[in-house]
Design a protein around this motif. Structure first.
Motif, short mmCIF file in Angstrom:
data_model
loop_
_atom_site.label_atom_id
_atom_site.label_comp_id
_atom_site.label_asym_id
_atom_site.label_seq_id
_atom_site.Cartn_x
_atom_site.Cartn_y
_atom_site.Cartn_z
N ARG A 75 15.16 42.66 -18.05
CA ARG A 75 15.23 41.37 -18.75
C ARG A 75 15.54 40.24 -17.78
NH1 ARG A 75 17.94 44.31 -22.84
NH2 ARG A 75 19.96 43.65 -21.99
N LYS A 76 16.37 40.52 -16.78
CA LYS A 76 16.79 39.48 -15.85
C LYS A 76 15.87 39.34 -14.64
CE LYS A 76 21.76 39.73 -16.87
NZ LYS A 76 23.12 39.94 -16.29
N ALA A 77 15.09 40.38 -14.35
CA ALA A 77 14.31 40.40 -13.11
C ALA A 77 13.22 39.33 -13.11
CB ALA A 77 13.68 41.77 -12.93
N MET A 78 13.06 38.65 -11.98
CA MET A 78 12.01 37.66 -11.80
C MET A 78 10.81 38.38 -11.20
SD MET A 78 13.82 34.11 -10.85
CE MET A 78 15.17 33.50 -11.86
N VAL A 79 10.00 38.94 -12.07
CA VAL A 79 8.87 39.78 -11.68
C VAL A 79 7.65 39.34 -12.47
CG1 VAL A 79 7.98 42.14 -11.70
CG2 VAL A 79 10.38 41.74 -11.14
N GLY A 80 6.51 39.26 -11.80
CA GLY A 80 5.27 38.90 -12.51
C GLY A 80 4.25 38.32 -11.55
N THR A 81 3.33 37.56 -12.08
CA THR A 81 2.37 36.86 -11.25
C THR A 81 3.07 35.73 -10.50
OG1 THR A 81 1.79 35.28 -12.96
CG2 THR A 81 0.55 37.36 -12.93
N GLY A 82 2.36 35.16 -9.53
CA GLY A 82 2.94 34.04 -8.81
C GLY A 82 3.34 32.91 -9.72
N ALA A 83 2.48 32.59 -10.69
CA ALA A 83 2.76 31.49 -11.61
C ALA A 83 3.98 31.81 -12.48
CB ALA A 83 1.54 31.21 -12.48
N GLN A 84 4.08 33.05 -12.96
CA GLN A 84 5.20 33.43 -13.81
C GLN A 84 6.53 33.36 -13.06
OE1 GLN A 84 3.64 37.29 -14.89
NE2 GLN A 84 3.12 36.62 -16.97
N VAL A 85 6.55 33.90 -11.85
CA VAL A 85 7.79 33.89 -11.06
C VAL A 85 8.15 32.47 -10.65
CG1 VAL A 85 8.89 34.72 -8.95
CG2 VAL A 85 7.43 36.25 -10.27
N ALA A 86 7.17 31.69 -10.26
CA ALA A 86 7.44 30.31 -9.86
C ALA A 86 8.04 29.51 -11.02
CB ALA A 86 6.15 29.65 -9.38
N SER A 139 3.70 38.83 -1.90
CA SER A 139 4.59 38.14 -2.83
C SER A 139 4.96 36.76 -2.30
CB SER A 139 5.85 38.98 -3.07
OG SER A 139 6.72 38.34 -3.96
N TYR A 140 5.32 36.70 -1.03
CA TYR A 140 5.67 35.40 -0.44
C TYR A 140 4.45 34.48 -0.35
CZ TYR A 140 10.39 36.99 0.69
OH TYR A 140 11.70 37.43 0.60
N GLU A 141 3.28 35.04 -0.14
CA GLU A 141 2.06 34.23 -0.13
C GLU A 141 1.82 33.58 -1.49
OE1 GLU A 141 -1.18 36.74 0.92
OE2 GLU A 141 -0.44 37.12 2.96
N LEU A 142 1.96 34.36 -2.55
CA LEU A 142 1.71 33.84 -3.89
C LEU A 142 2.69 32.74 -4.26
CD1 LEU A 142 0.98 37.24 -5.66
CD2 LEU A 142 -0.69 35.43 -5.20
N LEU A 143 3.96 32.91 -3.90
CA LEU A 143 4.95 31.88 -4.21
C LEU A 143 4.72 30.63 -3.36
CD1 LEU A 143 8.23 33.97 -4.65
CD2 LEU A 143 6.76 33.00 -6.42
N ALA A 144 4.34 30.82 -2.12
CA ALA A 144 4.04 29.66 -1.26
C ALA A 144 2.90 28.85 -1.84
CB ALA A 144 3.70 30.14 0.16
N ARG A 145 1.92 29.54 -2.39
CA ARG A 145 0.79 28.83 -3.00
C ARG A 145 1.21 28.07 -4.24
NH1 ARG A 145 -4.14 32.62 -4.34
NH2 ARG A 145 -2.88 33.16 -6.17
N GLU A 146 2.06 28.70 -5.07
CA GLU A 146 2.51 28.03 -6.30
C GLU A 146 3.35 26.79 -6.01
OE1 GLU A 146 1.77 28.62 -9.46
OE2 GLU A 146 0.40 30.24 -8.88
N PHE A 147 4.11 26.84 -4.92
CA PHE A 147 4.96 25.70 -4.57
C PHE A 147 4.31 24.78 -3.54
CE2 PHE A 147 8.01 28.51 -6.53
CZ PHE A 147 8.89 27.66 -7.16
N ALA A 148 3.06 25.08 -3.19
CA ALA A 148 2.29 24.26 -2.24
C ALA A 148 3.09 24.01 -0.96
CB ALA A 148 1.89 22.93 -2.88
N LEU A 149 3.67 25.08 -0.39
CA LEU A 149 4.54 24.93 0.76
C LEU A 149 3.80 24.46 2.01
CD1 LEU A 149 6.92 28.02 0.51
CD2 LEU A 149 7.21 25.75 -0.46
N ALA A 150 2.66 25.06 2.29
CA ALA A 150 1.96 24.74 3.53
C ALA A 150 1.49 23.30 3.56
CB ALA A 150 0.77 25.69 3.73
#
Length: 331
Positions: free
Chosen positions: A279-290, A320-331
């Motif tokens: 219930r507490k885990a932040m697990v899913g697609t990049g969009a869901q976790v972001a 996983s880090y790639e997907l989150l970087a994309r969701e947050f537009a880090l690069a």
């Protein structure tokens, strides 16, 4: 909102432990290319599940392989060591990567009692933690210690135009209050408590804050999260972490199992904990976790989140880090 990384060099079943250290080096370079702000390393001792024992050594190797990402300890367990020696180590690191070094310190042993005794036989070593923090800040910044202090006139070399940024790490109100008292930046280990006590610690930090190293409070949280290309794949990969957490509750520590081998029969209490964990885990697609990371950051009023991710396969961790970087537009 910015994202950073915490890595622990997790041991993996069927893989030599030293490979985990090399994988951490590769991950640091990968996360720099993705645009993450910091790359932090933890300190644990005599644990068969985590083989990152010397963050200051690993930081030097990362400094030599990166150009822009901040590199830090999360953290040095200060009661084990001489504050002066830690200051010297981090002054050297700052010479290798000027202006990029974070010196995160904590009071917890990062080990069991017997191991802690081998690191420092003094059973009351942690009682001196506040004084050690003051001494450490003076030595890393080049400031003079007060009159009468035995370390007055002693300096940690090499000195330079920049200095390591001191951080207080914690998972309770003690570290939060101490960080506020000294005017330090503060990081709460959300991943250790599954968020329990986080809001209270941040409130205590902000309420007790006095200008010191900083003019205004600055806090971050270290959160466990895992993203994959599909929700189904993410939960499959989570099986490794889930097994490790359930085993830990009964005192069983070992290397991370591959997800296809991680399942075992759980008793009633373990099943209840498993449901709570999911219930507490932040697990899913990049969009869901972001989305969940953004919501948590907004709730806790922080503008930076440090993400820690355990997977048996380093490629899944990097993805996983790639997907989150994309969701947050880090690069």
């Amino acid at each position: 909102m910015s994202l950073s990384v915490l890595d622990q060099s997790v041991a993996r079943a069927g893989v030599p432990q030293d490979q985990s250290i090399r994988d951490t080096l590769a991950l640091a370079q990968h996360c720099e290319a993705l645009g993450y702000r910091r790359f932090w390393l933890s300190e644990h001792h005599s644990l068969p599940s985590i083989v990152g024992t010397a963050p200051e050594v690993l930081m030097a190797a990362i400094a030599a392989r990166t150009q822009s990402i901040r590199i830090g300890s999360a953290g040095v367990m200060l009661p084990h060591y001489s504050a002066f020696k830690v200051a010297e180590q981090f002054r050297v690191l700052d010479a290798l990567a000027p202006g990029r070094i974070d010196l995160g310190v904590g009071r917890a042993p990062g080990s069991d009692y017997r191991t802690a005794q081998l690191l420092n036989p003094d059973p009351r070593a942690s009682d001196n933690f506040p004084q050690q923090v003051q001494e450490l800040q003076a030595w890393v910044s080049g400031a003079e210690l007060p009159e009468g202090h035995p370390g007055r006139g002693i300096h940690a070399h090499p000195m330079g135009a920049t200095a390591p940024q001191l951080w207080m790490l914690g998972s309770s109100g003690y570290g939060a209050q101490l960080a506020g008292h000294f005017g330090m930046p503060y990081a709460f280990a959300h991943f250790i408590t599954d968020g329990e006590g986080c809001a209270q610690a941040l409130e205590l930090y902000r309420h007790s804050f006095q200008p010191g190293l900083l003019a205004q409070p600055a806090a971050t949280i270290c959160v466990w999260a895992l993203a994959a290309d599909s929700e189904e794949e993410a939960w499959h990969l989570f099986g490794s972490r889930e097994r490790a957490r359930i085993d830990r509750n009964s005192g069983r520590y070992g290397p991370l199992q591959p997800p296809q081998l991680a399942q075992r029969a759980y008793n009633e209490g373990e099943q209840a904990y498993r449901q709570q964990l999911r219930r507490k885990a932040m697990v899913g697609t990049g969009a869901q976790v972001a989305a969940r990371l953004r919501a948590l950051a907004q709730e806790l009023e922080v503008d930076e989140v440090v993400v820690i991710t355990w997977t048996w396969d380093p490629a899944a961790q990097r993805r996983s880090y790639e997907l989150l970087a994309r969701e947050f537009a880090l690069a």
